[in-house]
Write a protein that holds these residues in place. Structure first.
Motif, short mmCIF file in Angstrom:
data_model
loop_
_atom_site.label_atom_id
_atom_site.label_comp_id
_atom_site.label_asym_id
_atom_site.label_seq_id
_atom_site.Cartn_x
_atom_site.Cartn_y
_atom_site.Cartn_z
N GLY A 1 29.78 2.78 19.95
CA GLY A 1 30.01 2.25 18.61
C GLY A 1 28.94 2.69 17.62
O GLY A 1 29.25 3.06 16.49
N ALA A 2 27.68 2.67 18.05
CA ALA A 2 26.59 3.09 17.18
C ALA A 2 26.68 4.58 16.86
O ALA A 2 26.44 5.01 15.72
CB ALA A 2 25.24 2.77 17.82
N THR A 3 27.05 5.38 17.86
CA THR A 3 27.20 6.82 17.65
C THR A 3 28.35 7.11 16.71
O THR A 3 28.24 7.95 15.81
CB THR A 3 27.42 7.52 19.01
OG1 THR A 3 26.34 7.21 19.89
CG2 THR A 3 27.50 9.02 18.84
N PRO B 1 24.25 13.64 21.59
CA PRO B 1 24.56 12.26 21.94
C PRO B 1 23.84 11.86 23.23
O PRO B 1 23.50 12.71 24.05
CB PRO B 1 26.07 12.26 22.16
CG PRO B 1 26.56 13.49 21.49
CD PRO B 1 25.44 14.47 21.55
N ASP B 2 23.61 10.59 23.39
CA ASP B 2 22.90 10.07 24.55
C ASP B 2 23.57 10.50 25.85
O ASP B 2 24.79 10.58 25.94
CB ASP B 2 22.84 8.55 24.47
CG ASP B 2 21.81 7.97 25.39
OD1 ASP B 2 22.01 8.03 26.63
OD2 ASP B 2 20.79 7.45 24.89
N ARG B 3 22.77 10.74 26.87
CA ARG B 3 23.29 11.15 28.18
C ARG B 3 24.17 10.08 28.82
O ARG B 3 25.00 10.38 29.67
CB ARG B 3 22.15 11.47 29.14
CG ARG B 3 21.43 12.74 28.81
CD ARG B 3 20.28 12.94 29.79
NE ARG B 3 19.46 14.03 29.35
CZ ARG B 3 19.27 15.13 30.05
NH1 ARG B 3 19.83 15.27 31.22
NH2 ARG B 3 18.51 16.09 29.58
N ALA B 4 23.98 8.84 28.42
CA ALA B 4 24.79 7.76 28.99
C ALA B 4 26.26 7.92 28.63
O ALA B 4 27.12 7.34 29.29
CB ALA B 4 24.27 6.41 28.49
N VAL C 1 25.56 5.39 37.41
CA VAL C 1 25.93 3.99 37.22
C VAL C 1 25.21 3.19 38.30
O VAL C 1 25.18 3.59 39.46
CB VAL C 1 27.46 3.80 37.35
CG1 VAL C 1 27.85 2.35 37.18
CG2 VAL C 1 28.18 4.67 36.34
N PRO C 2 24.63 2.05 37.93
CA PRO C 2 23.94 1.23 38.94
C PRO C 2 24.89 0.78 40.06
O PRO C 2 26.10 0.66 39.86
CB PRO C 2 23.45 0.02 38.14
CG PRO C 2 23.45 0.46 36.72
CD PRO C 2 24.51 1.49 36.60
N LEU C 3 24.31 0.50 41.22
CA LEU C 3 25.12 0.15 42.37
C LEU C 3 25.49 -1.33 42.41
O LEU C 3 26.51 -1.69 42.99
CB LEU C 3 24.38 0.53 43.66
CG LEU C 3 24.09 2.02 43.81
CD1 LEU C 3 23.28 2.28 45.07
CD2 LEU C 3 25.38 2.81 43.85
N THR C 4 24.69 -2.19 41.84
CA THR C 4 25.02 -3.61 41.87
C THR C 4 26.02 -3.94 40.78
O THR C 4 26.06 -3.30 39.73
CB THR C 4 23.76 -4.48 41.70
OG1 THR C 4 23.22 -4.26 40.40
CG2 THR C 4 22.72 -4.15 42.76
N THR C 5 26.80 -4.96 41.00
CA THR C 5 27.84 -5.35 40.06
C THR C 5 27.24 -5.81 38.73
O THR C 5 27.71 -5.41 37.66
CB THR C 5 28.71 -6.47 40.65
OG1 THR C 5 29.22 -6.02 41.90
CG2 THR C 5 29.85 -6.83 39.73
N ASN D 1 27.59 -0.96 31.41
CA ASN D 1 28.82 -0.73 30.68
C ASN D 1 28.74 -1.31 29.26
O ASN D 1 29.20 -0.69 28.30
CB ASN D 1 30.01 -1.34 31.42
CG ASN D 1 31.32 -0.96 30.80
OD1 ASN D 1 31.51 0.18 30.39
ND2 ASN D 1 32.22 -1.91 30.69
N ARG D 2 28.14 -2.49 29.13
CA ARG D 2 27.97 -3.08 27.79
C ARG D 2 27.10 -2.20 26.91
O ARG D 2 27.38 -2.02 25.72
CB ARG D 2 27.36 -4.47 27.90
CG ARG D 2 28.32 -5.51 28.37
CD ARG D 2 27.71 -6.89 28.32
NE ARG D 2 28.60 -7.84 28.93
CZ ARG D 2 28.21 -8.91 29.59
NH1 ARG D 2 26.93 -9.17 29.72
NH2 ARG D 2 29.10 -9.73 30.10
N LYS D 3 26.04 -1.67 27.49
CA LYS D 3 25.16 -0.77 26.73
C LYS D 3 25.90 0.50 26.32
O LYS D 3 25.74 0.98 25.21
CB LYS D 3 23.92 -0.40 27.55
CG LYS D 3 22.93 -1.52 27.69
CD LYS D 3 21.71 -1.08 28.47
CE LYS D 3 20.72 -2.21 28.63
NZ LYS D 3 19.55 -1.80 29.42
#
Length: 132
Positions: A39-41, A10-13, A20-24, A31-33
């Motif tokens: 869901g795809a997995t 499975p993807d590392r994400a 996780v990126p630092l900007t909001t 998070n959306r990705k």
């Protein structure tokens, strides 16, 4: 009775230790990705598990436990990260089997270092018996 299904890693994400990126704004996009990736997995695992169960006359597999064989090359991965990355795969398989994943017992996680063609794959072995 056992049923082994092989998936690519499975993807590392999906790992809890992924960055996780630092900007909001970037964190929201990330998070959306991640949600879309889960869901795809899950859907891909559902389809593959459904195809694997076609060999059974009742078209479902009453799994009670599972064990994981994680084939990798490079650094040895953490077991807790492996289990977290596999959650969408397990959910998709349980959906295909028609069972609740709360009833499944995790037998063991075996990490196998290999440089062959099977590196980068994970084999999940579902069993109708409780593993000790």
């Amino acid at each position: 009775m056992k049923l082994a299904i092989t998936f690519p890693h499975p993807d590392r994400a999906l790992s809890p230790n992924s960055s996780v990126p630092l900007t909001t704004k970037a964190a929201v996009v990330c998070n959306r990705k991640r949600v879309a990736l889960k869901g795809a997995t899950r859907q891909a695992a559902f389809v593959q598990a459904l195809q694997a169960t076609m060999q059974f006359p009742q078209r479902n597999f009453p799994a009670r436990s599972y064990e994981v064989r994680w084939m990798y090359k490079g650094r040895i991965p953490d077991v807790d990260n492996i289990v977290a990355r596999l959650k969408p795969l397990i959910d998709g398989c349980c959906q295909a089997f028609g069972i609740d994943d709360r009833e499944l017992e995790l037998g063991r996680v075996k990490r196998i270092h290999t440089l062959g063609a099977d590196a980068g794959h994970v084999e999940i072995v579902f069993s109708t018996d409780i593993l000790d």
